[in-house]
Design a protein around this motif. Sequence first.
Motif, short mmCIF file in Angstrom:
data_model
loop_
_atom_site.label_atom_id
_atom_site.label_comp_id
_atom_site.label_asym_id
_atom_site.label_seq_id
_atom_site.Cartn_x
_atom_site.Cartn_y
_atom_site.Cartn_z
N VAL A 1 4.07 -19.39 -39.04
CA VAL A 1 4.31 -18.33 -38.18
C VAL A 1 4.34 -18.54 -36.69
N LEU A 2 3.12 -19.07 -36.25
CA LEU A 2 2.66 -19.20 -34.81
C LEU A 2 3.79 -20.32 -34.03
N PHE A 3 4.01 -21.26 -35.02
CA PHE A 3 5.13 -22.32 -34.52
C PHE A 3 6.41 -21.72 -34.47
N THR B 1 10.38 -19.54 -30.14
CA THR B 1 11.17 -18.16 -29.84
C THR B 1 11.05 -17.77 -28.26
N PRO B 2 12.13 -17.74 -27.70
CA PRO B 2 12.03 -17.33 -26.39
C PRO B 2 11.38 -15.96 -26.04
N LEU B 3 10.20 -16.06 -25.68
CA LEU B 3 9.42 -14.66 -25.52
C LEU B 3 8.94 -14.60 -24.15
N GLY C 1 15.26 -13.84 -14.96
CA GLY C 1 15.28 -12.87 -16.15
C GLY C 1 15.42 -13.50 -17.34
N ARG C 2 15.67 -15.08 -17.43
CA ARG C 2 15.76 -15.92 -18.56
C ARG C 2 14.22 -15.97 -19.24
N ARG C 3 14.40 -15.95 -20.56
CA ARG C 3 13.37 -16.03 -21.20
C ARG C 3 13.00 -17.35 -21.94
N LEU C 4 11.79 -17.81 -21.95
CA LEU C 4 11.45 -19.32 -22.07
C LEU C 4 10.69 -19.38 -23.64
N THR C 5 10.78 -20.39 -24.22
CA THR C 5 10.18 -20.60 -25.37
C THR C 5 8.67 -21.28 -25.13
#
Length: 241
Positions: A23-25, A30-32, A38-42
């Motif tokens: 789950v953590l992996f 996931t880009p959070l 404004g771009r989300r990063l993993t």
Amino acid sequence: MAGIIRNRAIFLRGVLLIGSFIVLFWLILTPLLPGENGRRLTGLEYADKTFNELSKGSSYFIPGVRETIVPLMGKEVALRVTLRKPALAPLAQSLLAGAGATVEAADTTLSFRGDLGRILLAATDDADLLYHNDGQAVSDRSDGAPALEVAQAWWYLLKPCIQELQKQQRVADAKAVDQVLTRAVEPGNNFYGIEAADMSAHVLLVCGLLAFYVLYTVWYGFGIYELFEGLGLVAHGHKES
């Protein structure tokens, strides 16, 4: 399944560890996390970005390189080099001319004569601009050539100069060229577009990332071990008779 489980409590603990690990992996991939524009990063991208910024912050050697060049100002050099990337030959010729050298070109081979210190200073100035992410200034200095192509042209031009200078028994000059390449041109090219960060301002973040990496690795190892122990698949030492 129940028939092959030797210790239910240990097995369930292993399932919990591996399940939470997965789950953590998934969350890490996931880009959070917030990024630029404004771009989300993993999580992996964020960690990579952080360590790249810290690495750049500790890789600014250009002031020292300039000191190495000072004794070479006014020192004439005459060299003949062949570029391993033919497409960069015209740009390399232009860079040499811009540094005051006289150049004769024959396909990918350049024969030039000029002030070694001035040539190395021009390469270092371009590298300094690249390190500070001012690619436009590099292009303006090179008749509009793309900034990273300028860095490549300097690298493919100066790299064979080292061996040629060594053949002329100019070992100190060859070492100076190597310093310009490894401590100015390469960092300028490799870190272009990355913002520099000071390690002292991110000590807690770095310690947290490293601690998490160790914990996460151990987490997975214990999960696998508990699963196999719950199934009774544990290696035992050989008993001597």
